[in-house]
Enzyme design. Structure first.
Site, PDB file in Angstrom:
ATOM      1  N   THR A  24       0.852  -1.204   0.000  1.00 16.58           N
ATOM      2  CA  THR A  24       0.000   0.000   0.000  1.00 16.58           C
ATOM      3  C   THR A  24       0.873   1.234   0.000  1.00 16.58           C
ATOM      4  O   THR A  24       2.007   1.204   0.474  1.00 16.58           O
ATOM      5  CB  THR A  24      -0.823   0.106   1.298  1.00 16.58           C
ATOM      6  OG1 THR A  24       0.087   0.178   2.412  1.00 16.58           O
ATOM      7  CG2 THR A  24      -1.746  -1.047   1.459  1.00 16.58           C
ATOM      8  N   ASP A  25       0.337   2.343  -0.498  1.00 15.58           N
ATOM      9  CA  ASP A  25       0.970   3.607  -0.149  1.00 15.58           C
ATOM     10  C   ASP A  25       0.717   3.760   1.354  1.00 15.58           C
ATOM     11  O   ASP A  25      -0.208   3.157   1.926  1.00 15.58           O
ATOM     12  CB  ASP A  25       0.402   4.785  -0.953  1.00 15.58           C
ATOM     13  CG  ASP A  25       1.353   5.988  -0.891  1.00 15.58           C
ATOM     14  OD1 ASP A  25       2.213   6.029   0.016  1.00 15.58           O
ATOM     15  OD2 ASP A  25       1.231   6.893  -1.743  1.00 15.58           O
ATOM     16  N   TRP A  26       1.544   4.573   1.979  1.00 15.47           N
ATOM     17  CA  TRP A  26       1.544   4.619   3.451  1.00 15.47           C
ATOM     18  C   TRP A  26       0.206   5.121   4.005  1.00 15.47           C
ATOM     19  O   TRP A  26      -0.171   6.278   3.790  1.00 15.47           O
ATOM     20  CB  TRP A  26       2.716   5.480   3.913  1.00 15.47           C
ATOM     21  CG  TRP A  26       3.975   4.700   4.176  1.00 15.47           C
ATOM     22  CD1 TRP A  26       4.777   4.820   5.287  1.00 15.47           C
ATOM     23  CD2 TRP A  26       4.587   3.683   3.381  1.00 15.47           C
ATOM     24  NE1 TRP A  26       5.839   3.934   5.207  1.00 15.47           N
ATOM     25  CE2 TRP A  26       5.745   3.230   4.069  1.00 15.47           C
ATOM     26  CE3 TRP A  26       4.284   3.072   2.169  1.00 15.47           C
ATOM     27  CZ2 TRP A  26       6.586   2.227   3.569  1.00 15.47           C
ATOM     28  CZ3 TRP A  26       5.111   2.074   1.669  1.00 15.47           C
ATOM     29  CH2 TRP A  26       6.236   1.665   2.361  1.00 15.47           C
ATOM     30  N   GLY A  27      -0.498   4.208   4.631  1.00 19.86           N
ATOM     31  CA  GLY A  27      -1.787   4.584   5.212  1.00 19.86           C
ATOM     32  C   GLY A  27      -2.943   4.537   4.233  1.00 19.86           C
ATOM     33  O   GLY A  27      -4.044   4.977   4.561  1.00 19.86           O
ATOM     34  N   ALA A  28      -2.721   3.975   3.057  1.00 22.60           N
ATOM     35  CA  ALA A  28      -3.765   4.004   2.028  1.00 22.60           C
ATOM     36  C   ALA A  28      -4.963   3.116   2.365  1.00 22.60           C
ATOM     37  O   ALA A  28      -6.030   3.254   1.758  1.00 22.60           O
ATOM     38  CB  ALA A  28      -3.180   3.616   0.672  1.00 22.60           C
TER      39      ALA A  28
END
Ligand code: BGC
Length: 702
Positions: A243-247
């Site tokens: 994931t993108d960070w926190g996506a």
């Protein structure tokens, strides 16, 4: 009770044996892991690491951001070589530099004890206002994939993993975490997925990072169509989908939706891939254990390939801030600079100059600061600013003066910056007033878009003022995205686009201005005259999107970048592929190896003679475009399908050979959900920019 291994036993476990195939090592480790340990591997442990499994001696797989060096935040607060921004690299049109850059950054990643580089970013520039334009290659899928393939190979040849991001259509920073991109199938594949597909098939990156945004209503991290159907099944991607960070931190996403879609790794911590949630989902038969196993195997495979299983003493030590890396940084900056306008004042005839004024807000600005511009920020051990670089190269006899009216020549360093309020705006709230100021001026930064195409008013006023005092005022731009220049370009004799040129930028700029280096860069993105001319700026629904429904409509379809300007006959300020030189070139004798292409896997070579007709050595970028005249669907007037850069001394002629591949001519056919070409004639156009075509020929596709 699970086996607890002693240190000695761990050292002798088959997965630690680097003589075995990585697949065997993965299987050995995999069969020793409990279900809970597997679940722990599915999400981040610290902000950039996977979890260590101490019982079996498995270390964390550590990641760091790029794309122009080991970033300070994720690189353990270390200082590393700051290379030029990606736009500068793309403007070199030199694939070899992308390959070398990948290798050099990989050495720095290794030196910092990391295994995966979270780069390159390969999103396509849809709007010049996108805050992360400086991190991406350009507006064209062909140039993007050509560079990204070489970059990824350069990284992975050193056994460091590369991560292509952000999958997909993360083309704006405004509302990047909530907006839904509404896009048709052809546009999605032909413009935005095309470079991802090519890089995966030709360079096999170990990681793909999802986007924050939704695509047609579904977030990138649990989008079954994009991940499962296209990436994993159709393209056969074998690596980790991270994931993108926190996506994943939205209620709509569930453990089931993410695992089912094929998401392997949730970063920076587990919100969906949590022990309790996954056990419950297993018990309720919502998910299958095999989905967990598949994700774990992918993570272990990359871990095995990047040295996580190995004794750190047996790995290469890597290197950071070496002389070679500094030289490479300077070379990219030199080759990436684009001379946009020149009435003959450049290169400076230094023998006739006694005084120079160096002015402007970017003359001494340092760009390498923690989080300056966002996650990509690299802080270098030193940074040569333009003023320092020019002083390094000026003969002692030439005086530096403050007053432009007293100078023989004035160098005005303008452009943008990374806006210290911009990076990670979502994580560190910024006082409203400061944010308003930042938006007013517009910056190149993650987490925010620019508010306008033009330079800040204060800079335009500075140009007007300085020109009045000294007509010999050269504008040098430092920025990472297109700038509107309508209100001042006529008044200045020369404009040089220097981009963010990394830690050696000042030296590179000095060499170009003084003529030691002949500029050869060309634009990988159109510079519009005004923002309304850009494809995404026809209505607020098209950009930044409808704020009620949180949807952004890609109504321009496949006509992005120069494809749009040509279709609607809009003259840009500077077209895609444009860049001047201190010399001139002529094009002759275009010939094709054959005139027929049979099938998408067929290819042919064209050759063309290029002569340096000026009086200085220089490099030319020969560009090949195609126009499909007999397609059943609407096709762009021109599409880049090849390029080559050559160096020529005055009066020299070289024959350049360029391969044309059937696949690069194809369009995405929604009837067969795949690439296609209709039989018929295709024009082949050869030139020095998208608007400067010198020769043409035809082939027939059958
Ligand atoms: C960025 C990514 C980056 C990640 C980790 C995100 O906010 O969008 O490009 O790799 O953070 O720093």
């Amino acid at each position: 009770m699970d086996v607890i291994y002693s240190k000695q036993e761990i050292a002798h476990l088959p997965y630690r044996n680097n003589k075995l195939d990585v697949e065997k090592r993965v299987e050995d480790l995999f069969k020793r892991l409990t279900l809970d340990e597997k679940i722990r591997l599915l999400s981040g442990h610290r902000i950039f690491n996977t979890a260590p499994i101490n019982r079996v001696g498995l270390e964390s797989m550590r990641m760091t951001d790029g794309p122009f060096g080991v970033s300070m935040l994720s690189g353990g607060l270390t200082k590393n070589t700051r290379f030029p921004c990606t736009k500068s690299l793309a403007a070199t049109w030199n694939r070899d530099l992308a390959n070398k850059l990948g290798g050099a950054i990989a050495d720095e990643v290794r030196a910092r004890g990391r295994h995966v580089l979270l780069a390159p970013g390969i999103n396509i520039d849809r709007t010049p206002l996108n805050g992360r334009t400086f991190e991406y290659y350009g507006e064209d899928p062909y140039i993007t994939k050509e560079f990204a393939i070489q970059f990824v190979k350069g990284v992975q040849d050193k056994n460091i993993g590369a991560c292509i991001k952000h999958f997909v259509v993360n083309n704006q920073e405004i509302l990047r975490k909530t907006i839904s991109v509404e896009i048709d199938e052809r546009t999605l594949h032909e413009v935005y997925l095309r470079s991802f597909e090519s890089v995966i098939k030709e360079a096999n990156p170990y990681f793909v990072m999802t986007c924050y945004n939704k695509v047609n209503g579904i977030y990138g991290s649990d989008n079954s169509y994009l991940i499962r159907e296209v990436l994993l099944e159709k393209w056969g991607f074998q690596g980790v989908v991270v994931t993108d960070w926190g996506a994943t931190y939205h209620d709509e996403l569930t453990p089931k939706s993410c695992l089912k879609a094929g998401l392997s790794l949730e970063m920076p911590t587990g919100r969906k891939y949590k022990k309790k949630l996954l056990h419950d989902a297993l018990q309720n038969h919502e998910i299958e254990e095999e989905w967990i196993n598949d994700a774990v195997r992918r993570i272990l495979l990359v871990a095995g390939k990047t040295g996580v299983f190995d004794n750190p003493d047996s790995l290469p030590i890597g290197i950071t801030n070496s002389y070679d890396h500094q030289s490479l940084s300077r070379q990219i900056a030199e080759e990436g600079m684009v001379l946009l306008k020149n009435n003959g004042i450049l290169p400076l005839d230094i023998a006739s100059i006694n005084s120079i004024a160096i002015l402007g807000p970017n003359k001494n600005k340092k760009f390498g600061k923690l989080l300056y511009g966002g996650s990509s920020a690299v802080k270098p051990p030193y940074e040569v600013t333009p003023q320092v670089g020019i002083k390094n190269y000026l003969p002692d006899r030439v005086k530096l003066v403050q007053d432009p009216s007293k100078a023989d020549v004035t160098l005005l360093f303008l452009g943008l910056n990374h806006d210290k309020d911009g990076g990670r705006r979502e994580f560190f709230p910024i006082p409203f007033l400061k944010r308003k100021k930042a938006l007013k001026y517009g910056h190149d930064s993650e987490g925010a878009d620019r508010a306008q195409l033009e330079l800040p008013h204060s800079q335009i006023a500075l140009i007007e003022n300085t020109i009045k005092q000294n007509p010999k005022t050269i504008v040098i731009l430092i920025n990472g995205s297109p700038i509107g220049m309508n209100n001042w370009i006529e008044s200045v004799p020369a404009v040089l686009e220097a981009w963010y040129g990394g830690m050696e930028a000042g030296n590179a700029i000095a060499k170009v201005i003084l003529g030691e280096i002949n500029p050869s860069g060309k634009l990988p993105i159109t510079f519009p005259e005004k923002i309304e001319d850009s494809p995404a700026h026809k209505s607020s629904e098209m950009y930044p999107g409808d704020l009620e429904s949180l949807k952004v409509f890609y109504d321009e379809g496949i006509f992005v970048g120069y494809r749009h300007f040509e279709k609607y006959n809009i003259s840009p300020l500077f077209p895609f592929g444009f860049g001047l030189s201190y010399t001139t070139f002529s094009y002759d004798s275009l010939s094709l190896e054959k005139n027929e292409l049979k099938g998408l896997n067929d290819s042919l070579f064209l050759s063309v003679d290029i002569t340096n007709t000026g009086s200085r050595s220089g490099s030319e970028i020969v560009q090949v475009y195609a126009h499909d005249v007999e397609a059943k669907v609407d096709r762009p007037f021109k599409e880049l399908i090849g390029f080559e850069k050559i160096h020529l001394d005055p009066n020299d002629t070289k024959t350049v050979k360029i391969e044309i591949k059937g696949k690069d001519l194809a369009y995405y056919d929604v009837n067969i959900h795949d690439w296609n070409l209709d039989p018929g004639t295709i024009k082949i156009l050869v030139g020095s920019s998208s608007q400067d075509i010198h020769l043409e020929s035809e082939i027939v596709y059958s």
